[in-house]
Design a protein around this motif. Structure first.
Motif, mmCIF file in Angstrom:
data_model
loop_
_atom_site.group_PDB
_atom_site.id
_atom_site.type_symbol
_atom_site.label_atom_id
_atom_site.label_comp_id
_atom_site.label_asym_id
_atom_site.label_seq_id
_atom_site.Cartn_x
_atom_site.Cartn_y
_atom_site.Cartn_z
ATOM 1 N N PHE A 140 -19.527 10.301 -9.290
ATOM 2 C CA PHE A 140 -18.665 11.467 -9.125
ATOM 3 C C PHE A 140 -17.598 11.198 -8.062
ATOM 4 O O PHE A 140 -16.423 11.566 -8.232
ATOM 5 C CB PHE A 140 -19.520 12.666 -8.726
ATOM 6 N N VAL A 141 -17.975 10.543 -6.964
ATOM 7 C CA VAL A 141 -17.020 10.212 -5.905
ATOM 8 C C VAL A 141 -15.930 9.294 -6.444
ATOM 9 O O VAL A 141 -14.729 9.516 -6.213
ATOM 10 C CB VAL A 141 -17.740 9.557 -4.711
ATOM 11 N N MET A 142 -16.311 8.246 -7.178
ATOM 12 C CA MET A 142 -15.328 7.310 -7.704
ATOM 13 C C MET A 142 -14.367 7.985 -8.676
ATOM 14 O O MET A 142 -13.150 7.729 -8.645
ATOM 15 C CB MET A 142 -16.041 6.143 -8.390
ATOM 16 N N ALA A 143 -14.908 8.869 -9.531
ATOM 17 C CA ALA A 143 -14.050 9.568 -10.495
ATOM 18 C C ALA A 143 -13.069 10.487 -9.778
ATOM 19 O O ALA A 143 -11.886 10.565 -10.149
ATOM 20 C CB ALA A 143 -14.911 10.356 -11.477
ATOM 21 N N ARG A 152 5.934 5.414 0.006
ATOM 22 C CA ARG A 152 6.142 4.168 0.747
ATOM 23 C C ARG A 152 6.482 4.403 2.210
ATOM 24 O O ARG A 152 6.069 3.642 3.083
ATOM 25 C CB ARG A 152 7.266 3.376 0.086
ATOM 26 N N GLY A 153 7.185 5.479 2.507
ATOM 27 C CA GLY A 153 7.670 5.672 3.852
ATOM 28 C C GLY A 153 6.897 6.663 4.696
ATOM 29 O O GLY A 153 7.148 6.782 5.895
ATOM 30 N N ASN A 154 5.959 7.390 4.101
ATOM 31 C CA ASN A 154 5.226 8.428 4.835
ATOM 32 C C ASN A 154 3.727 8.273 4.597
ATOM 33 O O ASN A 154 3.085 9.121 3.978
ATOM 34 C CB ASN A 154 5.699 9.817 4.405
ATOM 35 N N HIS A 155 3.167 7.179 5.105
ATOM 36 C CA HIS A 155 1.748 6.893 4.871
ATOM 37 C C HIS A 155 0.846 7.958 5.500
ATOM 38 O O HIS A 155 -0.168 8.347 4.910
ATOM 39 C CB HIS A 155 1.402 5.510 5.430
ATOM 40 N N ASP A 156 1.187 8.413 6.695
ATOM 41 C CA ASP A 156 0.335 9.384 7.373
ATOM 42 C C ASP A 156 0.295 10.712 6.623
ATOM 43 O O ASP A 156 -0.780 11.283 6.408
ATOM 44 C CB ASP A 156 0.830 9.609 8.806
ATOM 45 N N GLU A 157 1.474 11.220 6.229
ATOM 46 C CA GLU A 157 1.519 12.488 5.502
ATOM 47 C C GLU A 157 0.794 12.386 4.168
ATOM 48 O O GLU A 157 0.043 13.281 3.781
ATOM 49 C CB GLU A 157 2.965 12.925 5.283
ATOM 50 N N VAL A 158 1.004 11.278 3.454
ATOM 51 C CA VAL A 158 0.338 11.086 2.167
ATOM 52 C C VAL A 158 -1.171 10.968 2.352
ATOM 53 O O VAL A 158 -1.959 11.509 1.568
ATOM 54 C CB VAL A 158 0.904 9.844 1.455
ATOM 55 N N GLY A 159 -1.610 10.274 3.413
ATOM 56 C CA GLY A 159 -3.041 10.151 3.694
ATOM 57 C C GLY A 159 -3.685 11.490 3.985
ATOM 58 O O GLY A 159 -4.809 11.754 3.547
ATOM 59 N N VAL A 160 -2.980 12.357 4.721
ATOM 60 C CA VAL A 160 -3.502 13.698 5.002
ATOM 61 C C VAL A 160 -3.648 14.501 3.716
ATOM 62 O O VAL A 160 -4.662 15.173 3.497
ATOM 63 C CB VAL A 160 -2.582 14.423 6.011
ATOM 64 N N GLU A 161 -2.643 14.434 2.854
ATOM 65 C CA GLU A 161 -2.708 15.151 1.577
ATOM 66 C C GLU A 161 -3.834 14.618 0.701
ATOM 67 O O GLU A 161 -4.543 15.382 0.045
ATOM 68 C CB GLU A 161 -1.368 15.032 0.847
ATOM 69 N N LEU A 162 -4.005 13.306 0.696
ATOM 70 C CA LEU A 162 -5.065 12.703 -0.111
ATOM 71 C C LEU A 162 -6.439 13.121 0.399
ATOM 72 O O LEU A 162 -7.338 13.454 -0.397
ATOM 73 C CB LEU A 162 -4.924 11.176 -0.087
ATOM 74 N N ARG A 163 -6.641 13.120 1.703
ATOM 75 C CA ARG A 163 -7.933 13.530 2.270
ATOM 76 C C ARG A 163 -8.217 14.996 1.962
ATOM 77 O O ARG A 163 -9.350 15.366 1.607
ATOM 78 C CB ARG A 163 -7.930 13.298 3.783
ATOM 79 N N LYS A 164 -7.212 15.840 2.089
ATOM 80 C CA LYS A 164 -7.388 17.269 1.790
ATOM 81 C C LYS A 164 -7.778 17.469 0.335
ATOM 82 O O LYS A 164 -8.686 18.261 0.019
ATOM 83 C CB LYS A 164 -6.097 18.014 2.116
ATOM 84 N N ALA A 165 -7.107 16.750 -0.568
ATOM 85 C CA ALA A 165 -7.423 16.880 -1.990
ATOM 86 C C ALA A 165 -8.836 16.388 -2.291
ATOM 87 O O ALA A 165 -9.558 16.998 -3.087
ATOM 88 C CB ALA A 165 -6.396 16.101 -2.817
ATOM 89 N N LEU A 166 -9.256 15.296 -1.654
ATOM 90 C CA LEU A 166 -10.592 14.762 -1.898
ATOM 91 C C LEU A 166 -11.675 15.693 -1.367
ATOM 92 O O LEU A 166 -12.719 15.875 -2.001
ATOM 93 C CB LEU A 166 -10.726 13.377 -1.260
ATOM 94 N N ILE A 167 -11.453 16.274 -0.191
ATOM 95 C CA ILE A 167 -12.444 17.195 0.367
ATOM 96 C C ILE A 167 -12.643 18.384 -0.566
ATOM 97 O O ILE A 167 -13.780 18.828 -0.805
ATOM 98 C CB ILE A 167 -12.008 17.652 1.774
ATOM 99 N N GLU A 168 -11.553 18.901 -1.110
ATOM 100 C CA GLU A 168 -11.667 20.030 -2.040
ATOM 101 C C GLU A 168 -12.402 19.625 -3.307
ATOM 102 O O GLU A 168 -13.230 20.387 -3.823
ATOM 103 C CB GLU A 168 -10.271 20.551 -2.384
ATOM 104 N N ARG A 169 -12.130 18.431 -3.817
ATOM 105 C CA ARG A 169 -12.753 17.980 -5.059
ATOM 106 C C ARG A 169 -14.232 17.638 -4.881
ATOM 107 O O ARG A 169 -15.036 17.835 -5.792
ATOM 108 C CB ARG A 169 -12.002 16.758 -5.606
ATOM 109 N N LEU A 170 -14.603 17.114 -3.702
ATOM 110 C CA LEU A 170 -15.970 16.648 -3.482
ATOM 111 C C LEU A 170 -16.870 17.702 -2.848
ATOM 112 O O LEU A 170 -18.059 17.448 -2.658
ATOM 113 C CB LEU A 170 -15.953 15.401 -2.596
ATOM 114 N N ALA A 171 -16.322 18.873 -2.547
ATOM 115 C CA ALA A 171 -17.140 19.924 -1.930
ATOM 116 C C ALA A 171 -18.279 20.344 -2.836
ATOM 117 O O ALA A 171 -19.367 20.703 -2.374
ATOM 118 C CB ALA A 171 -16.262 21.127 -1.582
#
Length: 300
Positions: free
Chosen positions: A157-160, A186-205
């Motif tokens: 489930f985590v991988m999917a 390419r130019g905003n790694h930190d902002e993209v990483g924050v968005e990715l973490r937020k999306a993953l937390i919501e999906r994996l809750a």
């Protein structure tokens, strides 16, 4: 998300503390029963006492076997979900030798941090360009009951969900922006990483899993357009440089004309002013060294 996962999200299983005992205390009880059984079996008695002796031996043997069946071990950063005939009764997070009633089953689960690097996947960015992306995610189980009973296989489930989140983030932003006016992958790694973490937390809750850290480990144009996009980037860079050069040249020409007029160095009519502007723009915008020509006579 599957129907089973949606049902679990509507009625999630919550982790509760299981009622268990220290295995070391029960080990002392088992050793005491063993000593009693050996003493009873070795004693020399006859008659009715013989039946009592073997009765004690039988009881200590049965109770000792039941106690042995209740022992289990929990390592650091590990937990055990306790079940009774399929019904969840709680989770034991105490490390070391533990004991529970032998008719209760135990299912162990690791709660340590896991580091995963996803496979490279092809995504279309905000502008429709095919790109390749991969992400590194550090995740861990926070609710053992949800991880074990609310999803089929929490690791799959985590991988999917990582793949789904990467695709979603990749399509939400452009790969690059030469003018730096918007957030890019390419130019905003930190902002993209924050968005990715937020999306993953919501999906994996729904699976009782949280994300401690994540970020992109691979980001590139797809091979079929990599050459064309490189030439496009080069052209955009040249255009941007030319634009900056022209803007600077225009400012310098304006400043030169203003100072010549302010200091009353020379009086220029429209034709001479146009000629001077043309010459200055050629000098300032040229990529080659210019060779001035001294005019010893009249302009006309």
């Amino acid at each position: 998300m599957s129907d089973s996962n949606e049902a679990a999200a509507l009625n999630p299983t919550r982790e509760v503390r299981a009622v268990t005992a220290s295995g070391y205390a029960m080990l002392l009880v088992w050793i005491a029963l063993l000593i009693i059984g050996i003493w009873a079996a070795a004693s020399s008695v006859g008659g009715t006492a013989t039946e009592l002796k073997w009765g004690i031996v039988g009881v200590t043997a049965v109770v000792g076997m039941l106690i042995l069946c209740g022992f289990y071990l929990i390592n650091p950063n590990e937990a055990a979900a306790i079940q009774l005939f399929g019904s969840y009764k709680g989770t034991d997070r105490n490390t070391g030798l533990r004991w529970v009633y032998p008719w209760l089953s135990r299912k162990k689960i690791a709660v340590r941090a896991n580091n995963v690097i996803s496979d490279k996947i092809k995504v279309n960015d905000l502008r429709g360009n095919p790109i390749e992306m991969a992400a590194q995610v550090v995740w861990r189980v926070t609710d053992t009951a949800q991880a074990l009973f609310d999803v089929e296989d929490y690791k799959e489930f985590v991988m999917a969900q990582i793949e789904a989140a990467v695709r979603s983030i990749g399509s939400r932003y452009p790969y690059d922006d030469i003018e730096h006016q918007e957030i890019t992958l390419r130019g905003n790694h930190d902002e993209v990483g924050v968005e990715l973490r937020k999306a993953l937390i919501e999906r994996l809750a729904v699976a009782g899993i949280t994300v401690d850290e994540c970020g992109l480990t691979h980001l590139a144009y797809a091979q079929e357009i990599a050459g064309a996009m490189l030439r496009r980037q080069q052209a955009e860079a040249v255009i941007s440089a030319r634009r900056k050069l022209v803007e600077g040249a225009v400012g310098m020409v304006e400043m030169a004309l203003a100072q010549l007029s302010a200091k009353d160095v020379v009086h220029l009519d429209d034709e001479r002013r146009a000629a001077m502007v043309s010459n200055l723009m050629v000098v300032l915008c040229s990529e080659r060294d210019t060779h001035p020509v001294v005019n010893a006579g009249s302009l006309y």
